[in-house]
Design a protein around this motif. Structure first.
Motif, PDB file in Angstrom:
ATOM      1  N   ILE A 159       8.517   2.956   1.802  1.00 19.26           N
ATOM      2  CA  ILE A 159       9.541   2.455   0.882  1.00 19.26           C
ATOM      3  C   ILE A 159      10.039   3.552  -0.048  1.00 19.26           C
ATOM      4  N   ALA A 160       9.623   4.789   0.199  1.00 20.20           N
ATOM      5  CA  ALA A 160      10.075   5.884  -0.657  1.00 20.20           C
ATOM      6  C   ALA A 160      11.598   5.978  -0.739  1.00 20.20           C
ATOM      7  N   PRO A 161      12.338   5.862   0.371  1.00 21.53           N
ATOM      8  CA  PRO A 161      13.799   5.940   0.247  1.00 21.53           C
ATOM      9  C   PRO A 161      14.447   4.642  -0.241  1.00 21.53           C
ATOM     10  N   SER A 162      13.660   3.739  -0.817  1.00 20.46           N
ATOM     11  CA  SER A 162      14.176   2.480  -1.378  1.00 20.46           C
ATOM     12  C   SER A 162      14.996   1.647  -0.408  1.00 20.46           C
ATOM     13  N   PRO A 163      14.446   1.289   0.711  1.00 22.05           N
ATOM     14  CA  PRO A 163      15.192   0.426   1.632  1.00 22.05           C
ATOM     15  C   PRO A 163      15.237  -0.996   1.081  1.00 22.05           C
ATOM     16  N   PRO A 164      16.357  -1.700   1.290  1.00 21.29           N
ATOM     17  CA  PRO A 164      16.453  -3.068   0.761  1.00 21.29           C
ATOM     18  C   PRO A 164      15.589  -4.072   1.541  1.00 21.29           C
ATOM     19  N   VAL A 165      15.184  -3.708   2.770  1.00 17.30           N
ATOM     20  CA  VAL A 165      14.406  -4.640   3.584  1.00 17.30           C
ATOM     21  C   VAL A 165      13.084  -3.976   3.968  1.00 17.30           C
ATOM     22  N   VAL A 166      11.977  -4.687   3.799  1.00 13.99           N
ATOM     23  CA  VAL A 166      10.666  -4.155   4.179  1.00 13.99           C
ATOM     24  C   VAL A 166      10.015  -5.122   5.154  1.00 13.99           C
ATOM     25  N   LEU A 167       9.618  -4.606   6.319  1.00 15.91           N
ATOM     26  CA  LEU A 167       8.967  -5.440   7.324  1.00 15.91           C
ATOM     27  C   LEU A 167       7.524  -4.975   7.474  1.00 15.91           C
ATOM     28  N   LEU A 168       6.584  -5.903   7.577  1.00 15.45           N
ATOM     29  CA  LEU A 168       5.181  -5.529   7.774  1.00 15.45           C
ATOM     30  C   LEU A 168       4.617  -6.288   8.971  1.00 15.45           C
ATOM     31  N   ASP A 169       3.985  -5.568   9.865  1.00  6.68           N
ATOM     32  CA  ASP A 169       3.417  -6.190  11.061  1.00  6.68           C
ATOM     33  C   ASP A 169       1.915  -6.349  10.878  1.00  6.68           C
ATOM     34  N   GLU A 170       1.443  -7.554  10.817  1.00  4.24           N
ATOM     35  CA  GLU A 170       0.020  -7.864  10.671  1.00  4.24           C
ATOM     36  C   GLU A 170      -0.660  -7.069   9.555  1.00  4.24           C
ATOM     37  N   PRO A 171      -0.151  -7.155   8.330  1.00  6.75           N
ATOM     38  CA  PRO A 171      -0.741  -6.283   7.298  1.00  6.75           C
ATOM     39  C   PRO A 171      -2.144  -6.699   6.878  1.00  6.75           C
ATOM     40  N   THR A 172      -2.560  -7.937   7.121  1.00  3.81           N
ATOM     41  CA  THR A 172      -3.853  -8.372   6.567  1.00  3.81           C
ATOM     42  C   THR A 172      -5.015  -8.174   7.515  1.00  3.81           C
ATOM     43  N   ARG A 173      -4.735  -7.652   8.697  1.00  9.37           N
ATOM     44  CA  ARG A 173      -5.814  -7.472   9.665  1.00  9.37           C
ATOM     45  C   ARG A 173      -6.848  -6.484   9.109  1.00  9.37           C
ATOM     46  N   GLY A 174      -8.087  -6.918   9.063  1.00  4.46           N
ATOM     47  CA  GLY A 174      -9.156  -6.033   8.599  1.00  4.46           C
ATOM     48  C   GLY A 174      -9.289  -5.948   7.084  1.00  4.46           C
ATOM     49  N   LEU A 175      -8.482  -6.725   6.329  1.00  3.13           N
ATOM     50  CA  LEU A 175      -8.607  -6.676   4.872  1.00  3.13           C
ATOM     51  C   LEU A 175      -9.552  -7.766   4.374  1.00  3.13           C
ATOM     52  N   ASP A 176     -10.294  -7.466   3.316  1.00  2.00           N
ATOM     53  CA  ASP A 176     -11.128  -8.511   2.726  1.00  2.00           C
ATOM     54  C   ASP A 176     -10.319  -9.280   1.677  1.00  2.00           C
ATOM     55  N   TYR A 177     -10.938 -10.301   1.061  1.00  2.00           N
ATOM     56  CA  TYR A 177     -10.200 -11.163   0.131  1.00  2.00           C
ATOM     57  C   TYR A 177      -9.556 -10.368  -0.987  1.00  2.00           C
ATOM     58  N   GLY A 178     -10.313  -9.428  -1.544  1.00  2.00           N
ATOM     59  CA  GLY A 178      -9.812  -8.654  -2.674  1.00  2.00           C
ATOM     60  C   GLY A 178      -8.592  -7.846  -2.279  1.00  2.00           C
ATOM     61  N   ALA A 179      -8.679  -7.189  -1.126  1.00  3.60           N
ATOM     62  CA  ALA A 179      -7.568  -6.354  -0.673  1.00  3.60           C
ATOM     63  C   ALA A 179      -6.340  -7.207  -0.395  1.00  3.60           C
ATOM     64  N   LYS A 180      -6.565  -8.414   0.130  1.00  6.88           N
ATOM     65  CA  LYS A 180      -5.424  -9.299   0.398  1.00  6.88           C
ATOM     66  C   LYS A 180      -4.758  -9.708  -0.892  1.00  6.88           C
ATOM     67  N   ARG A 181      -5.585  -9.974  -1.899  1.00  8.15           N
ATOM     68  CA  ARG A 181      -5.028 -10.379  -3.179  1.00  8.15           C
ATOM     69  C   ARG A 181      -4.170  -9.245  -3.728  1.00  8.15           C
ATOM     70  N   ARG A 182      -4.684  -8.021  -3.648  1.00  8.39           N
ATOM     71  CA  ARG A 182      -3.920  -6.883  -4.162  1.00  8.39           C
ATOM     72  C   ARG A 182      -2.615  -6.710  -3.381  1.00  8.39           C
ATOM     73  N   LEU A 183      -2.705  -6.884  -2.052  1.00 15.87           N
ATOM     74  CA  LEU A 183      -1.503  -6.743  -1.235  1.00 15.87           C
ATOM     75  C   LEU A 183      -0.471  -7.791  -1.636  1.00 15.87           C
ATOM     76  N   ALA A 184      -0.937  -9.016  -1.873  1.00 17.15           N
ATOM     77  CA  ALA A 184      -0.024 -10.092  -2.259  1.00 17.15           C
ATOM     78  C   ALA A 184       0.687  -9.719  -3.554  1.00 17.15           C
ATOM     79  N   ASP A 185      -0.057  -9.152  -4.512  1.00 18.39           N
ATOM     80  CA  ASP A 185       0.559  -8.752  -5.777  1.00 18.39           C
ATOM     81  C   ASP A 185       1.605  -7.677  -5.546  1.00 18.39           C
ATOM     82  N   VAL A 186       1.273  -6.708  -4.678  1.00 17.11           N
ATOM     83  CA  VAL A 186       2.209  -5.630  -4.387  1.00 17.11           C
ATOM     84  C   VAL A 186       3.493  -6.205  -3.799  1.00 17.11           C
TER      85      VAL A 186
END
Lengths: 417, 307, 548
Positions: free
Chosen positions: C439-466
């Protein structure tokens, strides 16, 4: 450097277990039990060693003759067996490359003779004359161009055909014998080599997929498409993945019992080292005898023979450190013996007949059709019998409902190249 | 006993890399013997008294079988004490990469990448590893592509010694190391090509040709004929291969060396292993990597740890 | 069966021990869950069971670990193979051979089991794990769940009495994970194995477990029965969190348990307005969201691979400032759609419009300035030796002022050392690093493919906040995921695809609550009330919820 002083209690129990479990004699007896005569001829993989011995028999036979008809007969025999008895695996499809390579050898031989021969062989039937190309001084003695005679071309073609036949025979073994199964018969002393190769056969396709994945992902960062930076940005993620995977694999191997060894006495180990190095030394003596350095030929042959024997013995004693069994080992049964016999008899006939039967060597002093000696021809026909006597390769068991397997579900026979 | 002999320390090792597969004294003896036989097998057209060899175009096949046996002896001797699972997995995975790189190169005009990783891995993981990696890479590639043939023992043997040599290069770091490795890669792939062609020269070229091997002729005569043959047929190819190897090492070498060294560190080949009772430090360790199987292996601390 | 006596593990070069004075004992036939956040020493504890720690990893182990009476100080892992079976995260990485039958036999070959016995055991394993039809298949062509079952089978073949599983499902999608967990619980019941399992999808296994080992992140370990441990475990499934919130005693461990207590909670909630999800902070942003202006609009997207149609004419428009979840089974065309929208993947028909340009027609650099995509394996994009170098390279690539990416990363995930090797980061940190780069070049659209795979609860919470934060800046976000709880937490809208076509598209509450497969635990418990997350319930109880 001796056995661990704290002998764990397991050692005792496991050595008991090993005597009651995994000893070679028991293995063969269990094979007997599972392989009755009724199943001998059912579709299955023939023992890879049987195919290799058969093919090497053909190689020996081919190396003893220059008669183009006999050589073509050998190629035909090998081709027939490959067509009838190869499976659907990728290596089975490689046979055509060996045929192509054989053709290339003949072409190179004819071309080098024609272009570079400079009419050195003479020959009455000059077909055409190529313009001579003058070469610089340092290449004195080498001629480019000149008259091309029929005799020269035919002689080159026949000689090339003999080598092409040898390549095709090896290709036949390659197509027929399952290399992964052949790895299993490596002596125990080379077990590590076999395991490393098995791992790489397993991992290689996944790495190729990884390269494609990373390459595709590369576009997402929008970096350059060309140049060595791309090489780096593709190689490194794949390499890192591969290295991390190797660690995971090692942990899996370690916890699944890889590297368990039987207790070998220091004497056995010393004997192994002595046999291996002694054999190597003997081979050195023998081979250096060939260098014309004055060693009598009387020493050369025995030294080489002794070297080979010692090395083999060393590999055998070295194998005793490995204590493992094989899942579903390939049985050695009647078909295996028949296949080996076909190859060995063919080779023997050619070796014996090589000097005595007229027509084995094709002279090209005058251009005429070669004769076709009967006895070697019969031997080649015998070498083709595995097309019938060997069991068919197994068809992959696939359920009709499984679309993915259907492509593999082809009848192995008559599968075209 | 092999274990007692100080492991062969290469330049790479002295500069802090792990020797993954130690070369004991007897293994070194075996390698010397093997290389002597290898020289004869590769260069026999110039060395051998042809009266003692019947058919010169079949000789490459006979020497091929001999090389196979010699390689077997070398490998058996090196793995005599067993090879650590980590080293073996590394060997398998790296030879998979090599085997995967090989067909990639064959299609694209002489870009031959086999030696590229072989040289770098031999450098980082030591001469023994390089030797085995050379063997397994070519063997695996032949099996995967169905390319088992009489040329295979020669290729395996050549690659094994390229890997071994990379492990024995003198110590240095940084830019100089890359230059050294690139130069080595260049030279090694040249020599490899030259020798491989040499071994099959009498097999491929028709004896009637003026570039053919003439059994029994003077060496300088044959050498000249060979050089002409080589420059006509494969010199261009070899040059391209040597260049690509050198360029690839020069440009990506430092990154790949770093990746391999990192893997070596993560694999903890050199990290000490210790069990001690719960009371920290008070009593001596109960056991330091004891090997219960009773087979003999050099304790890890002796083989793997540096200094 | 498994006894740890005052075990302290210190790795080579580490200043603090990873495990500190751990003492516990797992009796025979017990299924014990190992719980803790990433980096709390779960893998170390599991590795210590068969001696891989410290023999394989290096380091010092003080104290004593015994398994079935064998002390790991005296036995090498390979000599424990017949009593401890170890299954790792990624099954494919641990395979030595390439067909199912050979892999199942590998361990037995090493233990020198005679061939006749081996044949019989392979057949047994194949039946127990339901692998009969796969026997001759190549391992690489199996699905993830099948591969993991083969990996379990291959250690079971040695007939161990202890099974150690290190996050056996973290690399798998939910169907595959379900598959594997069902197989494991069957083994515990049928074969009486002692199982030690680290698993971050607690909601799936917690009701099968007999006891729990909780690692709190400081190296200390506590062991006890599930209900007691759940009360103050640092990680817990939504059902437990809901139980804690409602003050249920004992805590429910399954939806079924909780459902029986739910009428009481529903009564308390009755009449209160259902608050927006994500708590108060989120609610504030929500007002500015959904400006109605479409950041991305796509028409008639078709992707084909030969005869296989992966995406069959999808029309889609993504609003600025919204988070959309793209859900569907494996192979339903989610990834193909994302790649086609970004412009890097193949697209056989259709058009995409992002700020007046079609990213598929732009060069890669232009495409990424319009649409960012974080792929399923984020580490594919990382190739430099340190985080700082990656950030600097990203600045150069996207033509933004130097330091921009590093600053972004600092905001998304504070505390990542710039000198750190990207490969040494945790899964969550790697994901965030790649997200920052993309997202460095500030794109208006961000797509994520399976971002939660392998994340624990805490990491998911942080990702959700992001993701919340990014959406609040007006970016349009779409995530392809299987993770129902994550969707419930973060998504405004859900698009459901099957066989390459959109089958449902609507607000998260409408699509998710009505679906049996995609309903989050809270929705299942409180049905028919439209609550999706514990936070919503909490907000409602505190009375801070606003009318949406």
């Amino acid at each position: 450097m001796t056995a661990d002083p704290i002998a764990p209690p397991l050692r005792g129990s496991s050595s008991v277990a090993s005597t009651e479990r995994g000893t070679p004699p028991e293995r063969t007896s269990s094979n007997r039990a599972s392989t009755s005569h009724a199943t001998t001829w059912l579709p299955r993989n023939l023992h890879p060693i049987a195919w290799w011995i058969w093919a090497l028999g053909l190689v020996v036979a081919a190396s003893r003759t220059t008669n183009p008809f006999l050589l073509l007969a050998i190629v035909a025999a090998a081709g027939l067996v490959v067509m009838r008895r190869r499976g659907t695996a990728p290596w089975a499809k490689a046979f055509r490359w060996y045929l192509l390579f054989g053709v290339i050898i003949v072409v190179i031989r004819v071309a080098t003779r024609g272009l570079l021969g400079g009419g050195a062989m003479g020959g009455a039937h000059v077909w055409f004359t190529l313009p001579r190309v003058p070469l610089p001084r340092w290449a004195a003695g080498i001629t480019l161009g000149g008259p091309v005679s029929g005799e020269a071309v035919v002689a080159a073609a026949c000689d090339g055909l003999r080598l092409a036949t040898i390549i095709v025979c090896i290709g036949a073994a390659n197509a027929l014998a399952n290399p992964k199964r052949a790895l299993r018969v490596l002596p125990g002393a080379l077990e590590e080599l076999g395991v490393a190769v098995v791992i790489s056969i397993t991992v290689a396709p996944q790495l190729v997929a990884g390269v494609q994945r990373v390459r595709r992902a590369r576009r997402l960062r929008g970096g350059a498409d060309r140049g060595f930076r791309v090489l780096r940005s593709i190689t490194l993620p794949v390499l890192h993945d591969a290295l991390e995977r190797s660690l995971a694999l090692a942990a899996a191997m370690d916890s699944r019992g890889y590297g368990r060894r039987s207790v070998t006495s220091p004497t056995t180990r010393r004997l192994t080292v002595a046999l291996l190095l002694g054999g190597l030394a003997a081979l050195c003596v023998g081979v250096f005898g060939l260098l014309g350095g004055g060693t009598a030929p009387a020493v050369t042959t025995p030294a080489i023979l002794a070297g080979v024997t010692c090395c083999a013995a060393g590999l055998w004693t070295g194998s005793r450190r490995v204590r493992r069994t094989a899942y579903a080992p390939d049985p050695w049964d009647v078909p295996e013996s028949l296949v080996v016999l076909a190859g060995v008899v063919c080779a023997a006939v050619f070796v014996v007949a090589g000097g005595s039967i007229h027509g084995m060597q094709f002279g090209v002093a005058t251009l005429r059709w070669p004769t076709l000696p009967l006895v070697p021809l019969v031997a080649v026909a015998l070498a083709a019998t595995p097309a019938v006597t060997a069991p068919r390769p197994p068809v992959r068991r696939v359920r009709a409902s499984d679309p993915r397997g259907r492509s593999g579900d082809v009848a192995p026979i008559g599968a075209t190249a | 006993m092999t274990g007692r002999v100080r492991p062969l320390r290469s330049g790479g090792a002295r500069s802090g890399d792990a020797i993954v597969i130690p070369l004991g004294g007897w293994s070194r003896v075996a390698l010397v013997g093997a290389s002597a036989l290898g020289i004869v097998a590769f260069c026999w057209p110039f060395l051998i008294d042809t009266r003692s060899v019947g058919d010169t175009s079949i000789a490459p096949l006979v020497f091929g079988v001999l090389l196979l046996l010699v390689l077997g002896v070398g490998v058996a001797q090196m793995s005599e004490g067993g090879i650590d699972a980590k080293a073996l997995a590394l060997l398998g995975v790296l030879s998979a990469i090599n085997a995967g790189l090989r067909p990639l190169g064959a299609g694209t005009a002489g870009i031959e990448l086999v030696f590229f990783l072989l040289v770098l891995a031999g450098r980082v993981f030591g001469p023994g590893f390089g030797f085995l990696l050379g063997c397994t890479s070519l063997f695996a590639s032949a099996i995967i592509t169905g390319g088992v043939g009489p040329w295979l023992p020669y290729q395996m043997f050549g690659a094994a010694f390229v890997g071994l040599g990379a492990g024995l290069l003198p110590r240095c770091r940084g830019r100089r190391e890359i230059v050294l490795l690139a130069a080595y890669g260049f030279a090694a792939s040249y020599v490899y090509g030259l020798l491989l062609n040499l071994s099959f020269w009498p097999f491929v070229v028709d004896p009637g040709s003026t570039t053919a091997y003439v059994p029994g002729a003077a060496n300088w005569f044959n050498l000249r004929r060979y050089l002409v043959f080589d420059s006509v047929t494969s010199l261009g190819w070899d040059t391209l291969r040597a260049l690509t190897t050198a360029v690839a090492i020069a440009l990506t070498g430092s990154a790949i060396l770093a990746a391999l060294r990192r893997a070596g560190r993560r694999a903890a080949f050199t990290a000490p292993v210790e069990f001690r009772p719960a009371d920290d430090g008070a009593s001596p360790p109960v056991g330091r990597d004891q090997l219960p199987s009773g087979y003999m292996r050099v304790p890890r601390s002796e083989v793997f740890s540096e200094k | 069966m498994i006894d740890f006596e005052r075990v302290t593990v210190t790795y080579d070069g580490a200043s603090v021990p990873t495990l500190c004075d751990a003492s516990f004992s797992v009796p025979e036939g017990e299924l014990c869950l190992v719980v803790g956040s990433t980096g709390s020493g779960k893998s170390t504890l599991l590795g210590a069971v068969n001696g891989l720690v410290p023999r394989f990893t290096g380091g010092v182990l003080a104290g004593r670990v015994t398994v079935a009476g064998r002390d790991t100080a005296r036995f090498h892992p390979r000599d424990l193979a017949d009593i401890v079976g170890v299954v790792a995260q990624d099954p494919l990485a641990g395979f030595v051979t390439d067909t199912v039958a050979e892999e199942l036999a590998y361990c037995m070959e090493q233990l020198a089991v005679p061939p006749s016995a081996m044949r019989k055991r392979v057949e047994e394993i194949v039946d127990v794990l339901g692998l009969a039809d796969l026997r001759d298949r190549a391992l690489a062509e199996l699905s993830g769940g099948q591969q993991q079952r083969v990996a379990i089978g291959s250690v079971l073949a040695a007939q161990p009495s202890v099974l150690v599983l290190d996050e056996p499902t973290s690399a798998l999608d939910p169907t595959a994970a379900e598959d594997v967990l069902a197989a494991i619980t069957r083994l515990v019941h049928d074969l009486g194995l002692t199982v030690l399992m680290a698993e971050h999808r607690l909601e799936r296994v917690v009701h099968y477990a007999d006891s729990m080992l909780v690692l709190d992140g400081t190296g200390s370990v506590t062991h006890g029965p599930v209900a007691a441990m759940l009360a103050d475990s640092p990680v817990a499934p939504p059902v437990v969190e809901l139980g804690r919130l409602a003050g249920w005693e004992p805590l429910p461990s399954s939806v079924r348990d909780a459902r029986r207590r739910a009428p009481e909670l529903r009564e308390r909630l009755a009449g209160r307005p259902v608050p927006g999800r994500g708590g108060a902070r989120r609610v504030a942003h929500r007002a500015d969201r959904s400006t109605g202006h479409a950041a991305l609009s796509a028409r008639g997207i078709v992707v084909r691979y030969g005869d296989l149609v992966a995406v069959a004419g999808v029309d889609l428009s993504l609003d600025a400032g919204s988070i959309t979840a793209l859900m569907g089974r494996n192979g339903s065309g989610k990834s193909s759609l994302l790649w086609a929208l970004q412009g890097s993947g193949p697209r056989d028909a259709g058009a995409v419009d992002v700020a007046g340009a079609d990213p598929g027609l732009l060069d890669p650099r232009g495409a990424r300035a319009h649409v960012a995509l974080v792929p399923q394996t984020p580490s594919d994009l990382l190739y430099l030796d340190s985080v700082a170098e990656e950030c600097a390279q990203a600045d150069r690539e996207s033509g933004v002022p130097a330091g921009r990416t590093a600053e972004l990363l600092g905001r998304l995930a504070p505390g990542i050392a710039p000198t750190c090797h990207p490969r040494d980061l945790s899964e969550g940190q790697k994901l965030t690093l790649v997200l920052a780069i993309q997202i460095a070049p500030s794109p208006p659209v961000v797509l994520l493919d399976e971002p939660t795979r392998g994340l624990d609860y805490g990491a998911k919470r942080r990702l959700a906040d992001v993701l919340d934060g990014l959406a609040a800046q007006g970016r349009s976000i779409m995530i392809a995921t299987h993770d129902v709880e994550f969707v419930a937490r973060v998504a405004d809208r859900v698009v459901l695809v099957a066989e390459g076509a959109v089958v449902a598209d609507g607000p998260c509450e409408d699509v998710v609550v009505s679906s049996p497969a995609f309903a989050p635990q809270v929705a299942k418990i409180l049905r028919p009330d439209p609550y999706l997350t514990v936070d919503q319930v909490a907000a409602s109880l505190e009375g801070i919820g606003e009318v949406r």
